[in-house]
Write a protein that holds these residues in place. Structure first.
Motif, PDB file in Angstrom:
ATOM      1  N   MET A 122       0.861  -1.192   0.000  1.00  0.00           N
ATOM      2  CA  MET A 122       0.000   0.000   0.000  1.00  0.00           C
ATOM      3  C   MET A 122       0.898   1.244   0.000  1.00  0.00           C
ATOM      4  SD  MET A 122      -2.892   1.158   2.777  1.00  0.00           S
ATOM      5  CE  MET A 122      -3.846  -0.300   2.376  1.00  0.00           C
ATOM      6  N   PHE A 123       0.489   2.241  -0.814  1.00  0.00           N
ATOM      7  CA  PHE A 123       1.272   3.461  -0.899  1.00  0.00           C
ATOM      8  C   PHE A 123       1.198   4.224   0.401  1.00  0.00           C
ATOM      9  CE2 PHE A 123       0.626   3.581  -5.676  1.00  0.00           C
ATOM     10  CZ  PHE A 123       1.877   3.036  -5.882  1.00  0.00           C
ATOM     11  N   SER A 124       2.304   4.894   0.714  1.00  0.00           N
ATOM     12  CA  SER A 124       2.325   5.768   1.872  1.00  0.00           C
ATOM     13  C   SER A 124       1.683   7.106   1.514  1.00  0.00           C
ATOM     14  CB  SER A 124       3.764   6.001   2.333  1.00  0.00           C
ATOM     15  OG  SER A 124       4.457   6.750   1.376  1.00  0.00           O
ATOM     16  N   ILE A 125       1.522   7.958   2.532  1.00  0.00           N
ATOM     17  CA  ILE A 125       0.935   9.267   2.285  1.00  0.00           C
ATOM     18  C   ILE A 125       1.802  10.065   1.328  1.00  0.00           C
ATOM     19  CG2 ILE A 125       0.323  11.464   3.359  1.00  0.00           C
ATOM     20  CD1 ILE A 125      -0.390   9.939   5.875  1.00  0.00           C
ATOM     21  N   ALA A 126       3.134   9.970   1.479  1.00  0.00           N
ATOM     22  CA  ALA A 126       4.033  10.721   0.599  1.00  0.00           C
ATOM     23  C   ALA A 126       3.878  10.278  -0.841  1.00  0.00           C
ATOM     24  CB  ALA A 126       5.484  10.536   1.058  1.00  0.00           C
ATOM     25  N   GLN A 127       3.686   8.975  -1.062  1.00  0.00           N
ATOM     26  CA  GLN A 127       3.520   8.490  -2.423  1.00  0.00           C
ATOM     27  C   GLN A 127       2.174   8.894  -2.990  1.00  0.00           C
ATOM     28  OE1 GLN A 127       4.420   4.453  -1.177  1.00  0.00           O
ATOM     29  NE2 GLN A 127       5.946   4.346  -2.790  1.00  0.00           N
ATOM     30  N   ALA A 128       1.150   8.879  -2.142  1.00  0.00           N
ATOM     31  CA  ALA A 128      -0.176   9.267  -2.611  1.00  0.00           C
ATOM     32  C   ALA A 128      -0.201  10.718  -3.048  1.00  0.00           C
ATOM     33  CB  ALA A 128      -1.200   9.034  -1.499  1.00  0.00           C
ATOM     34  N   GLU A 129       0.600  11.546  -2.393  1.00  0.00           N
ATOM     35  CA  GLU A 129       0.637  12.960  -2.747  1.00  0.00           C
ATOM     36  C   GLU A 129       1.232  13.190  -4.125  1.00  0.00           C
ATOM     37  OE1 GLU A 129       2.868  14.622   0.383  1.00  0.00           O
ATOM     38  OE2 GLU A 129       1.184  14.788   1.774  1.00  0.00           O
ATOM     39  N   THR A 130       1.990  12.230  -4.625  1.00  0.00           N
ATOM     40  CA  THR A 130       2.646  12.406  -5.917  1.00  0.00           C
ATOM     41  C   THR A 130       1.789  11.948  -7.084  1.00  0.00           C
ATOM     42  OG1 THR A 130       3.638  10.214  -5.903  1.00  0.00           O
ATOM     43  CG2 THR A 130       4.865  11.989  -4.825  1.00  0.00           C
ATOM     44  N   ARG A 131       0.645  11.315  -6.818  1.00  0.00           N
ATOM     45  CA  ARG A 131      -0.160  10.762  -7.912  1.00  0.00           C
ATOM     46  C   ARG A 131      -0.652  11.843  -8.870  1.00  0.00           C
ATOM     47  NH1 ARG A 131      -3.963   6.239  -4.869  1.00  0.00           N
ATOM     48  NH2 ARG A 131      -2.316   4.688  -4.577  1.00  0.00           N
ATOM     49  N   SER A 132      -1.146  12.935  -8.300  1.00  0.00           N
ATOM     50  CA  SER A 132      -1.657  14.008  -9.162  1.00  0.00           C
ATOM     51  C   SER A 132      -0.554  14.608 -10.009  1.00  0.00           C
ATOM     52  CB  SER A 132      -2.312  15.096  -8.313  1.00  0.00           C
ATOM     53  OG  SER A 132      -1.379  15.643  -7.402  1.00  0.00           O
TER      54      SER A 132
ATOM     55  N   ILE B 289      10.464  10.492  -0.743  1.00  0.00           N
ATOM     56  CA  ILE B 289       9.940   9.134  -0.592  1.00  0.00           C
ATOM     57  C   ILE B 289      11.029   8.189  -0.103  1.00  0.00           C
ATOM     58  CG2 ILE B 289       9.029   7.163  -1.890  1.00  0.00           C
ATOM     59  CD1 ILE B 289       7.495   9.137  -3.603  1.00  0.00           C
ATOM     60  N   ALA B 290      12.248   8.364  -0.614  1.00  0.00           N
ATOM     61  CA  ALA B 290      13.346   7.501  -0.173  1.00  0.00           C
ATOM     62  C   ALA B 290      13.612   7.666   1.317  1.00  0.00           C
ATOM     63  CB  ALA B 290      14.609   7.826  -0.971  1.00  0.00           C
ATOM     64  N   ARG B 291      13.482   8.894   1.837  1.00  0.00           N
ATOM     65  CA  ARG B 291      13.725   9.132   3.255  1.00  0.00           C
ATOM     66  C   ARG B 291      12.601   8.569   4.121  1.00  0.00           C
ATOM     67  NH1 ARG B 291      17.429  13.385   4.495  1.00  0.00           N
ATOM     68  NH2 ARG B 291      16.155  14.011   6.279  1.00  0.00           N
ATOM     69  N   LYS B 292      11.369   8.580   3.610  1.00  0.00           N
ATOM     70  CA  LYS B 292      10.225   8.151   4.411  1.00  0.00           C
ATOM     71  C   LYS B 292       9.909   6.671   4.259  1.00  0.00           C
ATOM     72  CE  LYS B 292       7.881  12.641   4.530  1.00  0.00           C
ATOM     73  NZ  LYS B 292       6.626  13.367   4.231  1.00  0.00           N
ATOM     74  N   ASP B 293       9.976   6.169   3.020  1.00  0.00           N
ATOM     75  CA  ASP B 293       9.523   4.804   2.743  1.00  0.00           C
ATOM     76  C   ASP B 293      10.642   3.853   2.337  1.00  0.00           C
ATOM     77  OD1 ASP B 293       6.945   5.687   3.248  1.00  0.00           O
ATOM     78  OD2 ASP B 293       6.628   6.269   1.161  1.00  0.00           O
ATOM     79  N   GLY B 294      11.860   4.348   2.206  1.00  0.00           N
ATOM     80  CA  GLY B 294      12.973   3.472   1.883  1.00  0.00           C
ATOM     81  C   GLY B 294      13.021   3.056   0.419  1.00  0.00           C
ATOM     82  N   MET B 295      13.781   2.000   0.148  1.00  0.00           N
ATOM     83  CA  MET B 295      14.030   1.557  -1.219  1.00  0.00           C
ATOM     84  C   MET B 295      12.761   1.060  -1.905  1.00  0.00           C
ATOM     85  SD  MET B 295      17.667  -0.423  -0.653  1.00  0.00           S
ATOM     86  CE  MET B 295      17.666  -0.959  -2.367  1.00  0.00           C
ATOM     87  N   ALA B 296      11.895   0.368  -1.143  1.00  0.00           N
ATOM     88  CA  ALA B 296      10.673  -0.163  -1.746  1.00  0.00           C
ATOM     89  C   ALA B 296       9.771   0.957  -2.246  1.00  0.00           C
ATOM     90  CB  ALA B 296       9.930  -1.039  -0.745  1.00  0.00           C
ATOM     91  N   GLY B 297       9.630   2.005  -1.441  1.00  0.00           N
ATOM     92  CA  GLY B 297       8.813   3.143  -1.861  1.00  0.00           C
ATOM     93  C   GLY B 297       9.421   3.864  -3.037  1.00  0.00           C
TER      94      GLY B 297
ATOM     95  N   LEU C 139      22.367  11.119  -7.954  1.00  0.00           N
ATOM     96  CA  LEU C 139      23.479  10.968  -7.029  1.00  0.00           C
ATOM     97  C   LEU C 139      23.141  11.572  -5.661  1.00  0.00           C
ATOM     98  CD1 LEU C 139      26.547  11.741  -9.338  1.00  0.00           C
ATOM     99  CD2 LEU C 139      25.756   9.515  -8.533  1.00  0.00           C
ATOM    100  N   CYS C 140      22.421  12.704  -5.680  1.00  0.00           N
ATOM    101  CA  CYS C 140      22.009  13.311  -4.418  1.00  0.00           C
ATOM    102  C   CYS C 140      21.041  12.410  -3.664  1.00  0.00           C
ATOM    103  CB  CYS C 140      21.361  14.669  -4.681  1.00  0.00           C
ATOM    104  SG  CYS C 140      22.502  15.969  -5.222  1.00  0.00           S
ATOM    105  N   VAL C 141      20.109  11.795  -4.396  1.00  0.00           N
ATOM    106  CA  VAL C 141      19.170  10.870  -3.760  1.00  0.00           C
ATOM    107  C   VAL C 141      19.923   9.676  -3.184  1.00  0.00           C
ATOM    108  CG1 VAL C 141      17.227   9.306  -4.160  1.00  0.00           C
ATOM    109  CG2 VAL C 141      17.243  11.574  -5.219  1.00  0.00           C
ATOM    110  N   ALA C 142      20.887   9.157  -3.959  1.00  0.00           N
ATOM    111  CA  ALA C 142      21.673   8.024  -3.478  1.00  0.00           C
ATOM    112  C   ALA C 142      22.493   8.383  -2.246  1.00  0.00           C
ATOM    113  CB  ALA C 142      22.593   7.520  -4.589  1.00  0.00           C
ATOM    114  N   ASP C 143      22.930   9.651  -2.157  1.00  0.00           N
ATOM    115  CA  ASP C 143      23.706  10.093  -0.991  1.00  0.00           C
ATOM    116  C   ASP C 143      22.819  10.384   0.217  1.00  0.00           C
ATOM    117  OD1 ASP C 143      26.037   9.884  -2.420  1.00  0.00           O
ATOM    118  OD2 ASP C 143      26.083  11.994  -3.021  1.00  0.00           O
ATOM    119  N   GLY C 144      21.494  10.389   0.006  1.00  0.00           N
ATOM    120  CA  GLY C 144      20.581  10.651   1.109  1.00  0.00           C
ATOM    121  C   GLY C 144      20.499  12.104   1.521  1.00  0.00           C
ATOM    122  N   LEU C 145      20.772  13.048   0.596  1.00  0.00           N
ATOM    123  CA  LEU C 145      20.704  14.465   0.937  1.00  0.00           C
ATOM    124  C   LEU C 145      19.268  14.886   1.222  1.00  0.00           C
ATOM    125  CD1 LEU C 145      23.180  16.164  -1.567  1.00  0.00           C
ATOM    126  CD2 LEU C 145      23.603  15.387   0.763  1.00  0.00           C
ATOM    127  N   HIS C 146      19.147  15.937   1.984  1.00  0.00           N
ATOM    128  CA  HIS C 146      17.833  16.495   2.295  1.00  0.00           C
ATOM    129  C   HIS C 146      17.200  17.026   1.005  1.00  0.00           C
ATOM    130  CE1 HIS C 146      14.754  19.117   4.005  1.00  0.00           C
ATOM    131  NE2 HIS C 146      14.907  18.454   5.146  1.00  0.00           N
TER     132      HIS C 146
END
Length: 289
Positions: free
Chosen positions: A1-11, A109-117, A248-255
């Motif tokens: 099930m999608f998280s709230i952060a993922q649901a916000e990206t649908r639109s 999404i990577a920060r909230k839901d990890g790799m699966a999200g 690369l920034c996403v992979a580094d976990g930057l804010h």
């Protein structure tokens, strides 16, 4: 099930899917203007347009140029260039701002839901290069290897574009010379029938029309298309560099806010709101909050 952060990206994702490829109006208008100017110039001379339709000259110039191109360039490269030319007429609609927002959302999404999200989000992205780069970042955890893999892809695409442009450039270099050969052939025909005024007129017409065909083919078709391919490749390369830096920034976990600041530098005219918000959050993002 999608998280709230993922649901916000649908639109946002659904809105982006409404964009795709559209007819490149500037290219079509440019062709119309060039052809119109040529026809208007011919009409102003008082000569009928049919006078410039010389089958012999066309066979020499177009056939000769094509033959030379087949000698100098492998057939696969010619086919690739033809496909590239066709693709120029339907420009891909890719807004750098949208790419930046997609990358920022991917970081959230990577920060909230990890790799699966992140994987679920990446699979819904329309831009193929961004989608593949994000999915690759999930498999390649070493930053250097990830950067090398994406940069190699960038270099390959840039070389392919240069190869396609070079094919047309080579043909454009030979076309005027082939036109001069047609002129020489026409003059020979004039000398062979010098006492026959009808034959002389036809030979002179074929001679000079061959030159027009050669110059027109090179300077109104082949060389402009070669330059257009290079311009398109350069524009695409800029967007792909933005994607590279963002992934690369996403992979580094930057804010996400720090990612927005870094990617805003790739925009030619970053919006004032983005710049102000990015600078305002730069200090917070630097502390990983």
């Amino acid at each position: 099930m999608f998280s709230i952060a993922q649901a916000e990206t649908r639109s946002a994702l659904d809105a982006r899917k409404q964009t795709g490829r559209r007819v490149d109006a500037s290219l079509v208008i440019g062709i119309v203007v060039a052809v119109g100017a040529l026809v208007a110039g011919i009409a102003s001379t008082g000569a009928g347009i049919l006078y410039f339709l010389q089958p012999t000259a066309a066979a020499i110039v177009f056939g000769g140029t094509l033959g030379i191109l087949m000698v100098t360039t492998p057939m696969q490269n010619i086919r690739n260039s033809a496909k590239r030319v066709v693709s120029l007429f339907s420009a891909e609609v890719v807004e750098p701002e949208r790419l930046m927002e997609d990358v920022v959302q991917a970081a959230r999404i990577a920060r909230k839901d990890g790799m699966a999200g992140l994987q679920r989000f990446a699979e819904r992205i329309d831009n193929a290069f961004l989608r593949e780069a994000l999915l690759l970042s999930l498999d390649v955890r070493n930053r250097i290897d990830l950067q090398t893999a994406i940069e190699n892809e960038l270099k390959l695409r840039e070389r392919q574009g240069e190869s396609d442009a070079k094919t047309l450039e080579v043909a454009g270099g030979f076309a005027p010379t082939v036109g001069i050969l047609g002129t020489v052939v026409g003059l020979i025909e004039v000398l062979r029938h010098f006492t026959d005024f009808t034959a002389v007129g036809g030979g002179i017409g074929m001679a000079f029309v061959s030159t027009i065909y050669g110059l027109g083919l090179a300077n109104l078709v082949l060389l402009p298309l070669a330059h257009r391919i290079r311009a398109t490749v350069a524009d695409t390369f800029e967007r792909q560099e933005l994607i590279l830096e963002g992934v690369l920034c996403v992979a580094d976990g930057l804010h996400p806010s720090m990612i927005r600041v870094k990617l805003a530098a790739f925009l030619r005219e970053p919006s004032e709101s983005v710049g102000e918000r990015g600078l305002a959050t730069k200090t917070v993002a630097a502390h990983g909050q």
